[in-house]
Design an enzyme around this catalytic site. Structure first.
Site, mmCIF file in Angstrom:
data_model
loop_
_atom_site.group_PDB
_atom_site.id
_atom_site.type_symbol
_atom_site.label_atom_id
_atom_site.label_comp_id
_atom_site.label_asym_id
_atom_site.label_seq_id
_atom_site.Cartn_x
_atom_site.Cartn_y
_atom_site.Cartn_z
ATOM 1 N N LYS A 93 0.853 -1.188 0.000
ATOM 2 C CA LYS A 93 0.000 0.000 0.000
ATOM 3 C C LYS A 93 0.879 1.224 0.000
ATOM 4 O O LYS A 93 1.817 1.333 0.799
ATOM 5 C CB LYS A 93 -0.889 0.002 1.265
ATOM 6 C CG LYS A 93 -1.821 1.193 1.355
ATOM 7 C CD LYS A 93 -3.080 0.965 0.565
ATOM 8 C CE LYS A 93 -3.852 2.237 0.262
ATOM 9 N NZ LYS A 93 -3.367 2.946 -0.955
ATOM 10 N N LYS A 117 5.462 3.323 8.301
ATOM 11 C CA LYS A 117 4.321 4.219 8.502
ATOM 12 C C LYS A 117 3.029 3.407 8.553
ATOM 13 O O LYS A 117 2.201 3.564 9.447
ATOM 14 C CB LYS A 117 4.269 5.208 7.326
ATOM 15 C CG LYS A 117 3.131 6.188 7.389
ATOM 16 C CD LYS A 117 2.879 6.886 6.046
ATOM 17 C CE LYS A 117 4.113 7.499 5.441
ATOM 18 N NZ LYS A 117 3.789 8.456 4.344
ATOM 19 N N LYS A 129 5.404 1.664 -3.049
ATOM 20 C CA LYS A 129 5.365 3.012 -3.616
ATOM 21 C C LYS A 129 5.622 2.914 -5.105
ATOM 22 O O LYS A 129 6.290 1.973 -5.562
ATOM 23 C CB LYS A 129 6.448 3.883 -2.977
ATOM 24 C CG LYS A 129 6.149 5.359 -3.047
ATOM 25 C CD LYS A 129 5.256 5.774 -1.916
ATOM 26 C CE LYS A 129 4.846 7.222 -2.017
ATOM 27 N NZ LYS A 129 4.243 7.680 -0.751
ATOM 28 N N GLY A 168 -2.575 8.243 -4.342
ATOM 29 C CA GLY A 168 -1.882 9.431 -4.843
ATOM 30 C C GLY A 168 -0.646 9.774 -4.030
ATOM 31 O O GLY A 168 -0.379 9.208 -2.974
ATOM 32 N N ASP A 169 0.115 10.695 -4.547
ATOM 33 C CA ASP A 169 1.261 11.298 -3.873
ATOM 34 C C ASP A 169 1.512 12.588 -4.673
ATOM 35 O O ASP A 169 0.597 13.062 -5.373
ATOM 36 C CB ASP A 169 2.466 10.339 -3.866
ATOM 37 C CG ASP A 169 3.551 10.733 -2.865
ATOM 38 O OD1 ASP A 169 3.420 10.411 -1.689
ATOM 39 O OD2 ASP A 169 4.541 11.391 -3.263
ATOM 40 N N ASN A 244 -1.894 19.133 -1.707
ATOM 41 C CA ASN A 244 -2.945 18.523 -0.890
ATOM 42 C C ASN A 244 -2.592 18.498 0.595
ATOM 43 O O ASN A 244 -3.410 18.873 1.442
ATOM 44 C CB ASN A 244 -3.229 17.108 -1.424
ATOM 45 C CG ASN A 244 -4.062 16.293 -0.475
ATOM 46 O OD1 ASN A 244 -3.542 15.613 0.394
ATOM 47 N ND2 ASN A 244 -5.360 16.391 -0.620
ATOM 48 N N SER A 381 -6.821 5.831 3.716
ATOM 49 C CA SER A 381 -6.883 4.938 2.550
ATOM 50 C C SER A 381 -7.304 3.542 2.997
ATOM 51 O O SER A 381 -8.086 2.875 2.317
ATOM 52 C CB SER A 381 -5.513 4.842 1.866
ATOM 53 O OG SER A 381 -5.289 5.927 1.000
HETATM 54 N N1 GLU Z 1 1.249 9.012 -0.593
HETATM 55 C C1 GLU Z 1 0.681 9.010 0.729
HETATM 56 C C2 GLU Z 1 1.761 8.677 1.736
HETATM 57 O O1 GLU Z 1 2.889 9.065 1.565
HETATM 58 C C3 GLU Z 1 -0.571 8.174 0.841
HETATM 59 C C4 GLU Z 1 -0.454 6.748 0.437
HETATM 60 C C5 GLU Z 1 -1.765 5.982 0.384
HETATM 61 O O2 GLU Z 1 -2.816 6.539 0.701
HETATM 62 O O3 GLU Z 1 -1.698 4.809 0.021
HETATM 63 O O4 GLU Z 1 1.548 8.079 2.749
#
Ligand code: GLU
Length: 449
Positions: A93, A117, A129, A168-169, A244, A381
């Site tokens: 994820k 995380k 990622k 997203g990122d 965001n 998420s």
């Molecule tokens: N890109 C975000 C992060 O750095 C969210 C990742 C997600 O929702 O899967 O955690």
């Protein structure tokens, strides 16, 4: 820089050797390994069976060609990545980043951070990622759509609600997730809502997902301040970025009664002693997709735009770096400390250099590392996945309440772990150890994986 324990040093040397030329990945790994000396001193068995070595090695790394046709009819080529880092706790994820700086090392650093995380959230999600060196800036909607479709034409075979769930990122928001989901649905002939998160509300998105990373970071900082009997109300806050994360960080700070005195984008920063007008930032950034200099031009008196300057020169009580990695250098940290900053909360992933983190911690500044403070996005998420799996849709209030509880629990887990390992108040250590132990325990239970 903190020393790495001598038993762990050879593991880091091997990471450097095996991943040459990937400085951000080295930085992220080093920070976690620095924290693990205390773990193996207490529980030597964590050093067995190459467990730490395995955690530093991604399970799978996918690199692919992304060909697409621009509005002039020219064929363009980009490179796509998905690093499936660790699936001990659940399907991989983590977000997808579209930015010209994206390379394998950046995606690996992000995937590594994401693993810990996600573990900290307490939700059943592994770490991954992805991204591309595609630059969305100045591209038309049609170009963005064709790029996303081509990207998904390769990615779809590697993902799925039980396998890997992107989101997203930087450079990937609701619009891009829509195009990616549409193409996934065509290619697979499945309405598999749980394959992506950050979806629009009309097709399976979760309420509060858009706001979650920023809101969550502010909840974390508020709880961290409370450990010193302080609160956000009345504080001067600087939030870097205007994407965001930054926008919803600012929104929640305002709700808690704080005052935002500056924000930025990659071209410069704008300060506003009357307090940043968030409505105007949203219009400029979310609707018109313009530069932040536009803010000073539109608002005028009391505002100040500094092209290419450091936003960390603006005096503040609380700093929330919410733009990108390594945006706060040692020099910036010294400027913040000189101006008596009380707390720093990382909204972005690894925005403070190791030097900056040391300076904050040595000065007694409350410091919240990104892998804990910005975990609200991915946690929500996971709530989106939960809603998709049960074909349900929660209210904003219910979702935000879950988010607030999760952030409180992450804060407390970090604080308690730091205390347990003899470093009270060290949230970096607490987050690294608490995240590591969860992943390590699951991997151990599964044998040599
Ligand atoms: N890109 C975000 C992060 O750095 C969210 C990742 C997600 O929702 O899967 O955690």
């Amino acid at each position: 820089m903190t020393q790495i324990d001598e038993k762990i040093e050879p593991i880091f040397a091997e990471v450097l050797r095996r991943n040459a030329g990937e400085p951000e990945f080295h930085q992220a790994v080093r920070e976690v390994l620095e924290s693990l000396g205390r773990v193996i001193a207490k529980h030597p068995d964590y050093a067995n069976d190459a467990l730490i070595e395995r955690i530093c090695e991604p399970e799978r790394q996918i690199i692919f060609r992304v060909p697409w046709v621009d509005d002039k009819g020219q064929v363009q080529i980009n490179r796509g990545f998905r690093v499936q880092f660790n699936s001990a706790l659940g399907p991989y994820k983590g977000g997808i980043r579209f930015h010209p700086s994206v390379n394998l090392g950046i995606v690996k650093f992000l995937g590594f951070e994401q693993t810990f995380k996600n573990a900290l959230t307490g939700m059943p999600i592994g770490g991954g990622k992805g991204g591309s060196d595609f630059d969305p800036r100045g591209r038309s909607d049609g170009e963005i759509m064709r790029f996303c479709q081509s990207f998904m034409t390769e990615l779809y075979r590697h993902i799925g609600e039980y396998t890997d769930v992107p989101a997203g990122d930087i450079g990937v928001g609701g619009r891009e997730i829509g195009y990616l989901f549409g193409q996934y649905k065509r290619l697979t002939n499945r309405y598999e809502a749980g394959v992506l998160t950050g979806k629009g509300l009309v097709y399976g998105g979760s309420r509060a997902r858009t706001e979650a990373t920023g809101y969550g970071a502010v909840y974390f900082v508020e709880r961290m301040l409370a450990t010193r009997k302080l609160e956000l109300a009345g504080k001067r806050v600087v939030v870097s970025g205007a994407g965001n994360v930054a926008i919803y960080t600012m929104e929640k700070i305002l709700a808690f009664g704080g005052k935002i005195v500056a924000c930025s984008d990659s071209s410069g920063y704008v300060s506003d002693e009357t307090g940043i007008d968030l409505g105007l930032v949203k219009e400029i950034k979310e609707v018109r997709r313009q530069r932040i200099s536009e803010y000073a031009r539109r608002k005028g008196t009391g505002t100040h735009y500094v092209e290419g300057g450091s936003i960390w020169d603006v005096p503040c009580d609380i700093a929330m770096p919410s733009a990108t990695q390594n945006e706060v250098t040692g020099k910036d940290a010294r400027a913040l400390v000189k101006n008596n900053v009380i707390a720093v909360g990382e909204g972005a992933n690894m925005p403070c250099t190791p030097d900056a983190v040391n300076i904050f911690q040595n000065a007694g500044v409350l410091f919240a590392p990104g892998k804990a403070a910005n975990a609200g996005g991915v946690a929500t998420s996971a709530l989106e996945m939960q809603q998709n799996a049960s074909r349900d849709s929660w209210t904003f209030a219910r979702t935000e309440e879950r988010l607030a509880t999760i952030m409180r629990d992450i804060h407390d887990a970090c604080a308690e772990t730091a205390e347990e390992y003899g470093a009270p108040g060290d949230y970096v250590l607490g987050a690294n150890i608490a995240g590591f132990v969860r992943v390590a325990e699951a991997m151990r239970a599964m044998g040599v994986v």
